[in-house]
Scaffold this motif. Sequence first.
Motif, PDB file in Angstrom:
ATOM      1  N   THR A  35      51.230   4.342 -13.498  1.00 36.51           N
ATOM      2  CA  THR A  35      50.207   3.531 -14.769  1.00 36.51           C
ATOM      3  C   THR A  35      49.520   5.112 -15.218  1.00 36.51           C
ATOM      4  O   THR A  35      49.399   5.848 -14.006  1.00 36.51           O
ATOM      5  N   GLN A  56      53.344   0.796  -8.734  1.00 38.57           N
ATOM      6  CA  GLN A  56      53.276   0.067  -9.763  1.00 38.57           C
ATOM      7  C   GLN A  56      52.961   2.383 -10.766  1.00 38.57           C
ATOM      8  O   GLN A  56      52.111   3.100  -9.891  1.00 38.57           O
ATOM      9  N   CYS A  73      44.800   0.835 -11.240  1.00 42.79           N
ATOM     10  CA  CYS A  73      46.050   0.292 -10.674  1.00 42.79           C
ATOM     11  C   CYS A  73      45.668  -1.309 -11.497  1.00 42.79           C
ATOM     12  O   CYS A  73      45.266  -2.371 -10.009  1.00 42.79           O
ATOM     13  N   GLU A  74      46.116  -1.731 -11.833  1.00 43.44           N
ATOM     14  CA  GLU A  74      46.403  -3.225 -13.119  1.00 43.44           C
ATOM     15  C   GLU A  74      47.904  -3.976 -11.394  1.00 43.44           C
ATOM     16  O   GLU A  74      47.553  -5.245 -11.550  1.00 43.44           O
ATOM     17  N   GLY A  75      48.190  -3.374 -11.341  1.00 39.97           N
ATOM     18  CA  GLY A  75      49.246  -3.738 -10.178  1.00 39.97           C
ATOM     19  C   GLY A  75      48.681  -4.371  -9.415  1.00 39.97           C
ATOM     20  O   GLY A  75      48.569  -5.586  -8.330  1.00 39.97           O
ATOM     21  N   CYS A  76      47.641  -4.074  -8.489  1.00 39.58           N
ATOM     22  CA  CYS A  76      47.093  -3.994  -7.784  1.00 39.58           C
ATOM     23  C   CYS A  76      45.598  -4.711  -7.149  1.00 39.58           C
ATOM     24  O   CYS A  76      45.309  -4.792  -6.186  1.00 39.58           O
ATOM     25  N   CYS A 134      52.812  -1.835  -3.660  1.00 40.17           N
ATOM     26  CA  CYS A 134      52.574  -1.550  -5.020  1.00 40.17           C
ATOM     27  C   CYS A 134      53.824  -1.638  -5.600  1.00 40.17           C
ATOM     28  O   CYS A 134      54.449  -1.863  -6.830  1.00 40.17           O
TER      29      CYS A 134
END
Length: 85
Positions: free
Chosen positions: A48, A46, A9-12, A44
């Motif tokens: 994906t 997010q 996950c690019e968010g967290c 988070c």
Amino acid sequence: MRVSVGILCEGCKRVHFISPSRKSGHVLYDRVRREFRLTCHPPCGQVTSFQRGMLKPYSVSAGALERGYADVAECRPMAEIERQC
Ligand SMILES: [Zn+2]
């Protein structure tokens, strides 16, 4: 250490593991778009989207695997250890 495929996950910057034996509620397969969708845990949240080919094998502790995710610093991509075909 265990090996499991996961998606980052690019968010967290947490790696979520895909268990074939156990259904992970936060990963869904979108039949229409033919892709998987990961909804990250709060806070988070997010989303994906990814293809099966984007999953990477990670070397990870049993505890993290049981939890279903790990901080990216806690696990190592297998490709960095050795590449097998
Ligand atoms: Zn996240």
